[in-house]
Structures are given as C-alpha cells and as structure tokens.
Design a protein around this motif. Sequence first.
Motif, mmCIF file in Angstrom:
data_model
loop_
_atom_site.group_PDB
_atom_site.id
_atom_site.type_symbol
_atom_site.label_atom_id
_atom_site.label_comp_id
_atom_site.label_asym_id
_atom_site.label_seq_id
_atom_site.Cartn_x
_atom_site.Cartn_y
_atom_site.Cartn_z
ATOM 1 N N UNK A 30 0.858 -1.182 0.000
ATOM 2 C CA UNK A 30 0.000 0.000 0.000
ATOM 3 C C UNK A 30 0.895 1.231 0.000
ATOM 4 N N UNK A 31 0.645 2.127 -0.939
ATOM 5 C CA UNK A 31 1.343 3.410 -1.002
ATOM 6 C C UNK A 31 0.349 4.454 -0.514
ATOM 7 N N UNK A 32 0.678 5.104 0.596
ATOM 8 C CA UNK A 32 -0.244 6.036 1.236
ATOM 9 C C UNK A 32 0.245 7.472 1.118
ATOM 10 N N UNK A 33 -0.653 8.373 0.799
ATOM 11 C CA UNK A 33 -0.367 9.794 0.854
ATOM 12 C C UNK A 33 -0.071 10.144 2.318
ATOM 13 N N UNK A 34 0.776 11.150 2.568
ATOM 14 C CA UNK A 34 1.143 11.427 3.961
ATOM 15 C C UNK A 34 -0.019 11.935 4.806
ATOM 16 N N UNK A 35 -1.098 12.365 4.180
ATOM 17 C CA UNK A 35 -2.281 12.764 4.955
ATOM 18 C C UNK A 35 -2.882 11.566 5.683
ATOM 19 N N UNK A 36 -2.564 10.341 5.247
ATOM 20 C CA UNK A 36 -3.083 9.122 5.880
ATOM 21 C C UNK A 36 -2.128 8.580 6.946
ATOM 22 N N UNK A 37 -1.093 9.329 7.267
ATOM 23 C CA UNK A 37 -0.109 8.864 8.233
ATOM 24 C C UNK A 37 -0.732 8.739 9.624
ATOM 25 N N UNK A 38 -0.874 7.504 10.059
ATOM 26 C CA UNK A 38 -1.436 7.158 11.361
ATOM 27 C C UNK A 38 -0.675 5.908 11.803
ATOM 28 N N UNK A 39 0.221 6.064 12.770
ATOM 29 C CA UNK A 39 1.096 4.958 13.138
ATOM 30 C C UNK A 39 0.353 3.766 13.714
ATOM 31 N N UNK A 40 -0.782 3.974 14.358
ATOM 32 C CA UNK A 40 -1.574 2.836 14.837
ATOM 33 C C UNK A 40 -2.080 2.020 13.649
ATOM 34 N N UNK A 41 -2.526 2.688 12.602
ATOM 35 C CA UNK A 41 -2.990 1.988 11.400
ATOM 36 C C UNK A 41 -1.828 1.293 10.696
ATOM 37 N N UNK A 42 -0.674 1.963 10.612
ATOM 38 C CA UNK A 42 0.489 1.351 9.972
ATOM 39 C C UNK A 42 0.961 0.124 10.750
#
Length: 170
Positions: A76-88
């Motif tokens: 998955x390539x995520x835009x940085x607006x989706x940066x959520x370490x719990x999700x990662x």
Amino acid sequence: CRFKRLIHAVASTTIQLMARSPDWAKHRRRKAAAKCHVRLDLQTFLPRCAIVDTAGEHDNRRARELCANVQAGEIVILDKAYLDFAHLADLSRRGVFWVTHAKNNLQCRVGRKFQDGAQGNILRDDLIALTIPVVQAVYPVELRRVTARVEVEGELRERVFLTNNVTWSA
C-alpha cells in the motif's frame, strides 16, 4: 510491473461544491466541499474502494476502511495525509507492506544505516525508531526511512519516505 504483488495507492481529493449545498457539505465559512478517498489498484488502474465523505474530517480517519481488504504480502502506497502509526502498525501485523511520505516534524532516532552517503538519487537509507512516547507506544518496531531526490513537476526534489519493508533495495 516487476512486482508480482498487488500494489495499491491510497489518496484523496477535495471536491468543491456550490455554496448552497446541504449542511453536511459545509467545509468552511463560505465554502462547501466533499472529499473522495480512493484505493487504486496500480496494476489495473481501477479503483478497489472509494469513499465520499465530508471534507471536514482528517484523511487518516478513513485509512482503515480503505485498507480493510488488503491482503498479506500486498503493498500500500499512502499519501502522507493518511499517516497514522496505529494503522500502519496494524498493516504490519497483517503482513501488508506500506510506503508513505514522512511528515516534516517526524521525531526519531537513527539506528542502523543501510547506506552511508548519497548513491545516485538515494541520499540516505536508515533504520529508525520513533521517539515520541505516544507514537512509540503504538508503533514500537523500527522502520525504514529513505531520503531520495524524486522528480516532482519536472524538477528533482528531496523527499523522505517511510516503509516497514527492510529487505527491498532503495
């Protein structure tokens, strides 16, 4: 594509609406908007998931829904607006590989260096540990930070990427 794995891109776009839109579309004082979040299959360039929502919520609130059906071994390539370490961390536990841009305020400690000094467009390649206690609590595992020059709008710019995959070559 040289990868046999399914690769997904997750991004959003804000759709401007007429000012006389329903209350749910009120974005700012005199503006109305909706946001379209999309998970795109990069082999077929077809959407796998799309969510249209109010523009007022932060993008990372929809990240889990967009990635719900991603399977182990996929990327998955995520835009940085989706940066959520719990999700990662959740993606990592599920065996999903991910890549995203780092935010400018990322606080970390450099551990092992995969590469010392610039080699081509790769400027740095490090294994890092997050140092903010709250973030470290949800993502306690080291991750990889790659700093590279990439072409953006016709010119080379420095970008910092994060990934949970430490075996790929940068």
